[in-house]
Design an enzyme around this catalytic site. Structure first.
Site, PDB file in Angstrom:
ATOM      1  N   TYR A 125     -25.048  42.330  72.357  1.00 32.49           N
ATOM      2  CA  TYR A 125     -25.453  43.246  73.229  1.00 32.49           C
ATOM      3  C   TYR A 125     -26.204  42.405  74.484  1.00 32.49           C
ATOM      4  O   TYR A 125     -26.824  41.554  74.349  1.00 32.49           O
ATOM      5  CB  TYR A 125     -26.545  44.097  72.417  1.00 32.49           C
ATOM      6  CG  TYR A 125     -27.143  45.119  73.484  1.00 32.49           C
ATOM      7  CD1 TYR A 125     -26.392  46.314  73.837  1.00 32.49           C
ATOM      8  CD2 TYR A 125     -28.294  44.726  74.237  1.00 32.49           C
ATOM      9  CE1 TYR A 125     -27.043  47.147  74.629  1.00 32.49           C
ATOM     10  CE2 TYR A 125     -28.739  45.590  75.262  1.00 32.49           C
ATOM     11  CZ  TYR A 125     -28.245  46.983  75.337  1.00 32.49           C
ATOM     12  OH  TYR A 125     -28.690  47.771  76.472  1.00 32.49           O
ATOM     13  N   GLU A 213     -25.046  46.980  81.546  1.00 30.08           N
ATOM     14  CA  GLU A 213     -25.094  46.997  80.182  1.00 30.08           C
ATOM     15  C   GLU A 213     -23.460  46.565  79.416  1.00 30.08           C
ATOM     16  O   GLU A 213     -22.638  47.282  79.812  1.00 30.08           O
ATOM     17  CB  GLU A 213     -25.447  48.385  79.457  1.00 30.08           C
ATOM     18  CG  GLU A 213     -25.599  48.128  78.062  1.00 30.08           C
ATOM     19  CD  GLU A 213     -25.997  49.704  77.541  1.00 30.08           C
ATOM     20  OE1 GLU A 213     -25.357  50.642  77.696  1.00 30.08           O
ATOM     21  OE2 GLU A 213     -27.223  49.694  76.888  1.00 30.08           O
TER      22      GLU A 213
END
Ligand code: GDP
Ligand code: MN
Length: 404
Positions: A125, A213
């Site tokens: 992530y 993101e």
């Protein structure tokens, strides 16, 4: 302003960020040709069909599907294009109506085995945003990428790392190395990650983004680092510096009334009450909404007609507010500073007559330049329009006409 995944990936790749490549498909009958093109360009065996909507969690809602042959490709494109996709992030969540999928991105499959036939992928992530309390950009990263980062952050926050970037010094090479190291990488994958993070940070700053993101940020079996998903939000206040990005706005993703208001140059936000508000100035609009609420009502919207509230703007604002079937009354609160109140009053009366079928009561409070003449104009109009002098009086009156 939010971008779609395909737009975000295109932008990132311009900054040298390796992405999972894809072909955009807008019509079901284009599926076969798109798959052939994708295979020719990337050499991929399989492909992934991904719904393009402004919401995450698409995988959970059935908006991301792996296709292993042409039949799969056709089936998934047929099912996903045109579907109402519900994800935990679409309005109302999994119980809501979902969002219409108008485009799908057909991508290469990046979850392939290495030369020895071994699957050795790892999902990370990575995101960048501005931490306003720390007054710095922050890179948030974790070894636990994939679909459930919210759960990771809640249950095992120690697995989510943060790297702050000093606003004057900028992103430093040692920070990129630290991130790659903390992600447990070595060799080629480590080097790729150092470049990946550096390039993505450049993309974030150069495009005046407020969020980027990447989840999952994938280490492939052959040790490349690629953005398998990309979410990018741009700061609206920086858009004037990026005309090439401004045009990427997808109006389908916005509330249609808000889009229309924006085209009229009105500042409009829809809310869920029943008192429509028309006010000049954002501060006065907020005060008006507060006093409606404190007097027992519920505002149906925030609407700032701006400093130069002329007759045309008043009429446009009327039309926007009247779109909302929940509106049972309208409160107009305008301060006559630059504009004269009697011109606004005349504008209200004219707009009321022009629009024609207004069958809800309207309360008008005009203060400042020419207020007395304006009040007289309203009182003598013979319409279902009531005048008030103080703001409290106006709020009480609108609640009273509502319950009548
Ligand atoms: P999101 O659910 O909206 O975040 O959409 P993502 O783009 O992150 O895709 C959801 C999931 O699909 C990912 O977590 C992956 O597990 C899977 N996925 C994405 N790309 C590929 C791919 O190239 N191959 C395979 N097999 N799975 C993929
Ligand atoms: Mn994702």
């Amino acid at each position: 302003m939010n971008l779609h995944e395909y737009q975000a990936k295109e932008l990132l790749s311009r900054f040298g960020v390796p992405i999972q490549r894809g072909v955009l498909v807008e019509k079901k009958e284009d599926a076969e040709a798109a798959f052939a093109k994708l295979q020719a360009e990337t050499g991929t065996k399989w492909c992934v069909v991904k719904a393009q909507i402004h919401a995450g969690g698409r995988g959970k809602g059935g908006g991301v599907k792996l296709a292993k042959n042409l039949d799969d490709v056709k089936t998934h494109v047929n099912n996903i294009l045109g579907m109402m996709l519900k994800t935990p992030q679409t309005p109302g969540g999994m119980e809501g109506p979902g969002k219409l999928v108008r485009k799908v991105l057909m991508t290469e499959d990046v979850y392939y085995p290495n030369a020895d036939g071994v699957m050795d992928t790892k999902e990370f992530y990575l995101s960048i945003l501005t931490d306003r309390t720390k007054e710095a950009n922050v890179i948030i990263y974790s070894t636990e990428g994939g679909m459930d980062i919210e759960k990771v952050a809640k249950e095992t926050p120690e697995l989510v790392h943060k790297e702050y970037v000093h606003p004057h010094v900028g992103f430093q090479a040692y920070q990129a190395r630290k991130i790659a190291f903390n992600l447990g990488l070595s060799g080629d994958a480590y080097k790729s990650m150092v470049k990946f993070v550096t390039n993505i940070y450049n993309a974030y700053v150069s495009s005046d983004a407020s969020l980027v993101e990447i989840n999952p940020c994938l280490k492939t079996s052959d040790n490349k680092i690629v953005a398998a998903d990309a979410k990018l939000s741009l700061d609206d206040n920086g858009l004037y510096r990026h005309p090439d990005l401004e045009v990427l706005n997808d109006e389908h993703e916005e509330d249609p009334t808000e889009v229309e208001a924006k085209n009229f140059g009105l500042n409009f936000v829809k809310l869920d009450g029943n008192v429509g508000c028309m006010v000049n100035g954002a501060g006065l609009a907020m005060a008006t909404m507060d006093i409606i609420q404190l007097s027992g009502g519920k505002p149906a919207n925030f609407l700032d007609v701006g400093g130069t509230a002329d007759a045309q703007r008043v009429e446009n604002a009327f039309r926007i507010i009247l779109r909302d079937p929940n509106v049972d009354a309208i409160l107009i609160n305008v301060f006559g500073g630059i504009v004269r109140c009697e011109r606004i009053a005349q504008g209200v009366v004219d707009a009321y007559k022009n629009i024609g079928n207004i069958h809800i009561p309207i309360v008008v409070r005009l203060q400042g330049n020419g207020a007395e003449v304006a009040k007289k104009l309203i009182d003598e109009s013979g319409l279902d329009v009531h005048s008030a002098v103080t703001l409290q009086e106006a709020a009480d009156l609108v609640n009273k006409v509502l319950t009548k």
